[in-house]
Design an enzyme around this catalytic site. Sequence first.
Site, PDB file in Angstrom:
ATOM      1  N   ASP A  36       1.216  -1.025  -0.351  1.00  0.00           N
ATOM      2  CA  ASP A  36       0.500  -0.482  -0.218  1.00  0.00           C
ATOM      3  C   ASP A  36       0.782   1.256   0.253  1.00  0.00           C
ATOM      4  OD1 ASP A  36      -1.911  -1.337   0.154  1.00  0.00           O
ATOM      5  OD2 ASP A  36      -2.369  -1.126   1.563  1.00  0.00           O
ATOM      6  N   LEU A  82     -12.169  -0.619  -1.757  1.00  0.00           N
ATOM      7  CA  LEU A  82     -11.489   0.078  -0.664  1.00  0.00           C
ATOM      8  C   LEU A  82     -10.174   1.074  -0.897  1.00  0.00           C
ATOM      9  CD1 LEU A  82     -13.509  -1.935   1.994  1.00  0.00           C
ATOM     10  CD2 LEU A  82     -14.496   0.114   0.508  1.00  0.00           C
ATOM     11  N   GLU A 116     -17.648  -2.202  10.105  1.00  0.00           N
ATOM     12  CA  GLU A 116     -17.886  -3.624   9.813  1.00  0.00           C
ATOM     13  C   GLU A 116     -16.484  -4.672  10.368  1.00  0.00           C
ATOM     14  OE1 GLU A 116     -19.930  -3.291   6.628  1.00  0.00           O
ATOM     15  OE2 GLU A 116     -21.303  -2.303   6.451  1.00  0.00           O
ATOM     16  N   LYS A 118     -12.980  -5.713   7.987  1.00  0.00           N
ATOM     17  CA  LYS A 118     -12.922  -6.344   6.894  1.00  0.00           C
ATOM     18  C   LYS A 118     -12.658  -7.974   7.233  1.00  0.00           C
ATOM     19  CE  LYS A 118     -10.115  -4.379   3.074  1.00  0.00           C
ATOM     20  NZ  LYS A 118      -9.312  -5.548   2.916  1.00  0.00           N
ATOM     21  N   ASP A 120     -11.137 -11.206   5.264  1.00  0.00           N
ATOM     22  CA  ASP A 120      -9.737 -11.311   4.676  1.00  0.00           C
ATOM     23  C   ASP A 120      -9.927 -12.452   4.176  1.00  0.00           C
ATOM     24  OD1 ASP A 120      -7.818 -10.786   3.604  1.00  0.00           O
ATOM     25  OD2 ASP A 120      -6.690 -11.343   5.173  1.00  0.00           O
ATOM     26  N   ARG A 139     -14.807 -10.776  -7.821  1.00  0.00           N
ATOM     27  CA  ARG A 139     -14.435  -9.783  -8.543  1.00  0.00           C
ATOM     28  C   ARG A 139     -13.745  -9.172  -9.697  1.00  0.00           C
ATOM     29  NH1 ARG A 139     -11.536  -4.952  -4.428  1.00  0.00           N
ATOM     30  NH2 ARG A 139      -9.789  -6.367  -5.031  1.00  0.00           N
ATOM     31  N   GLU A 176     -17.958 -11.449   1.803  1.00  0.00           N
ATOM     32  CA  GLU A 176     -16.299 -11.979   1.115  1.00  0.00           C
ATOM     33  C   GLU A 176     -16.828 -13.908   1.277  1.00  0.00           C
ATOM     34  OE1 GLU A 176     -14.146  -9.529   0.467  1.00  0.00           O
ATOM     35  OE2 GLU A 176     -12.930 -10.547   1.267  1.00  0.00           O
ATOM     36  N   TYR A 228     -22.409  -7.918   2.799  1.00  0.00           N
ATOM     37  CA  TYR A 228     -22.029  -7.033   3.516  1.00  0.00           C
ATOM     38  C   TYR A 228     -22.728  -5.895   2.626  1.00  0.00           C
ATOM     39  CZ  TYR A 228     -17.392  -7.778   1.091  1.00  0.00           C
ATOM     40  OH  TYR A 228     -16.668  -8.349   0.140  1.00  0.00           O
ATOM     41  N   LYS A 315      -6.566  -0.514   8.142  1.00  0.00           N
ATOM     42  CA  LYS A 315      -6.211  -1.932   8.305  1.00  0.00           C
ATOM     43  C   LYS A 315      -5.466  -1.573   9.474  1.00  0.00           C
ATOM     44  CE  LYS A 315      -6.129  -4.054   4.137  1.00  0.00           C
ATOM     45  NZ  LYS A 315      -5.402  -4.888   2.898  1.00  0.00           N
ATOM     46  N   CYS A 409      22.551 -33.953   0.086  1.00  0.00           N
ATOM     47  CA  CYS A 409      21.373 -33.934   0.686  1.00  0.00           C
ATOM     48  C   CYS A 409      22.518 -34.203   2.681  1.00  0.00           C
ATOM     49  CB  CYS A 409      20.396 -35.126   0.790  1.00  0.00           C
ATOM     50  SG  CYS A 409      19.904 -36.160   2.550  1.00  0.00           S
ATOM     51  N   CYS A 412      22.270 -37.838   3.520  1.00  0.00           N
ATOM     52  CA  CYS A 412      22.435 -38.955   2.816  1.00  0.00           C
ATOM     53  C   CYS A 412      23.394 -38.289   1.683  1.00  0.00           C
ATOM     54  CB  CYS A 412      21.829 -40.121   2.301  1.00  0.00           C
ATOM     55  SG  CYS A 412      20.981 -39.218   0.778  1.00  0.00           S
ATOM     56  N   CYS A 427      15.945 -34.614  -2.270  1.00  0.00           N
ATOM     57  CA  CYS A 427      17.126 -35.661  -2.422  1.00  0.00           C
ATOM     58  C   CYS A 427      17.229 -36.925  -3.520  1.00  0.00           C
ATOM     59  CB  CYS A 427      17.116 -35.946  -1.312  1.00  0.00           C
ATOM     60  SG  CYS A 427      18.554 -37.742  -1.504  1.00  0.00           S
ATOM     61  N   CYS A 433      17.326 -42.813   2.005  1.00  0.00           N
ATOM     62  CA  CYS A 433      18.044 -41.627   2.351  1.00  0.00           C
ATOM     63  C   CYS A 433      17.310 -42.102   3.552  1.00  0.00           C
ATOM     64  CB  CYS A 433      17.776 -40.233   1.940  1.00  0.00           C
ATOM     65  SG  CYS A 433      17.286 -39.039   2.640  1.00  0.00           S
TER      66      CYS A 433
END
Length: 672
Positions: A36, A82, A116, A118, A120, A139, A176, A228, A315, A409, A412, A427, A433
């Site tokens: 942002d 938003l 409200e 938000k 995620d 969207r 959402e 929402y 946020k 590795c 081994c 490996c 191994c």
Amino acid sequence: MSSPAQRIQQLRDELNSHNHAYYVDNRPVISDYDYDMLMKELEKLEAEHPELDDPFSPTHRVGSDITKGFEQVAHERPMLSLSNTYSVEEVDEWVRRCNDSLGNPDGLKSIPIVGEMKFDGTSISLIYEGGRLVRAVTRGDGEKGDDVTENIKTIRSIPLVLHGEGYPERFEIRGEIVLPWKAFDRLNEERAFNEEPLFANPRNAAAGTLKMQNAAEVSRRGLDAYFYYLLADELPCDNHYDNMLMARKWGFKVSHLMTLMDDISEVDEFIKRLDVERKELPVATDGLVFKVNNLRQQLNLGYTSKSPRWAIAYKFAAERALTRLRFVSFEVGRMGIVTPVANLEPVLLSGTIVKRASLHNEDIVKTLGIHEGDMLYVEKGGEIIPKITGVDTAAREPDAAPVKFITHCPDCGTPLVRIPGEAAWQCPNKYGCRPQIIGRLEHYVGRHAMDIDGVGEENAALLYDAGLVRDIADFYTLKAADLEALERVGPRTAQRILEGVEASKSVPFDRVIYSLSIPFVGETVARKLARGTGDIDTLMSMSRDELVAIDDIGPRIADAVIEYFCVPSNKVIVERLREAGLQMALPEEDKSDRTDLLSGKTIVISGVFSKHSREEYKEMIEKNGGKNSGSISKKTSFVLAGDNMGPSKLEKARSLGIPVIDENEFLAMIRK
Ligand code: AMP
Ligand code: ZN
């Protein structure tokens, strides 16, 4: 100093590459906050230098989540983003701006605001007509998105038919799609177990799930949805809050944390309260959203090209700590994949002590540019797995060397190979191994596999190192005396192990396949292979083409199966397991209703049925030798259609000349 033009170009390039990492790869490399900040810097520069504006600048779009394979549909009203704020002051500032533009510059009659959560996840637009869900679209790029109606219908909290009354004849509701923490943890546990890449957070998991081509799998993952925003030519109420209360009555999940505030003075309090309450929620959130409640005021405030002026996101800061890297260790998993792990000076983060964080793969180590002894930023956005998000380069010792990925590795000593097309090193010494062999033993006894109680992680290593169990078939030669002779294994544990081994002989065939640790064969794939083959001899003798013809089996899985059974020692193991008495075929009753009636046919199911569920029809198709497919193409043999089949699908079938049959015709077809 670079010129504004140079800086603008640099920011655009950087943001474009972050957009790709985020939306296409689902693997963000910087935090949302940093993203942002870059975006804001670019917006500011572009505003100061309008002559340098460019319609293709990342500031002009909201990022696309369009995937091939879904039909694209234009939104009736664009789905915007938003704008973000990070402090109460910025929220105050926004309310002041709203007041200003509404001709109330002194803010005397301050405006009612709705606060409200938000959520995620990933946004969705649903269209209802006559009280029924007719379409669900992601969207996408904001103008058009993917039609994911079939997947959305699997989400139980979304009403397909509305309750109550008073809803507009036709309306849109936005919300959402989220994957609750519980379901997210379960999914990642499963993926870790199958050595599939983990989802970084519930948002990516929700977005990825919504785009799957297999509605049954979508349903199994347990998505949920919160709503929402209501849109229609004529809405029941003149304000957002009351409209959402109506939507709740019609059956939509509307968060009970939604709060109507008389004016700005309550915002501060609200933020404090929610920052605490969100930690108790069953789903991930990344902030709050504030909206002007009155619809007329919303209308007057309007939109910018990117977002509504009448709403703003706030946020929460991700919890982050700075700590020193002690060393990077390299761990070898069951499939030989080498994972770099940052071992840290213990640090307190979101209430737990963090000592280790996965660095996932070489590319991530390189992108972060980690040096020995670096001070690292560790972040935990609520996810269980902490992640390293950056390096404090200022704190670096001048002579610190970059962390190098190993070439051999650690266990081994075999030279590692890079898996083509992936960031992972492996490996290749599969059968020699130690951590790989022990990993397979642990997998074999696991709860979803053979469920042999008494052998945990430690005991698997113990049995291996003592030479008692060198491969999975050796479990069936174990004797009580051998076990009891081991230090740390008492008679009771020995008894439990032997009982578990005995009980494993009746574990069904699909779990036997799963227990073998064939790459890419997780529980679901194992079930498909069991149903598609019927017994182990058929499975072992199938060609690539035959395997790929089984529903949901792709070439990558087919190759892994073939390769597995080509290895002589694996064939010996299977024979020994068979002699030990394991289930190497589906039970007779399952087999007896299997036929070839639909063999070679690819069938698309669409719509709602009355005699059996979609799942039952899918199963019938498989049992009768047919293949299920999610989308209509030239290869489709016919469409099995119920009520409410999507008009676009119907049209597509017609234009390709593909027969559409109803459930009665279908049932007659498979009647023996
Ligand atoms: P962003 O993608 O960061 O620009 O934020 C906008 C997105 O936030 C919307 O597209 C929604 O998917 C999501 N969102 C989550 N909760 C809400 C909410 N309560 N109101 C509006 N948008 C929300
Ligand atoms: Zn090795």
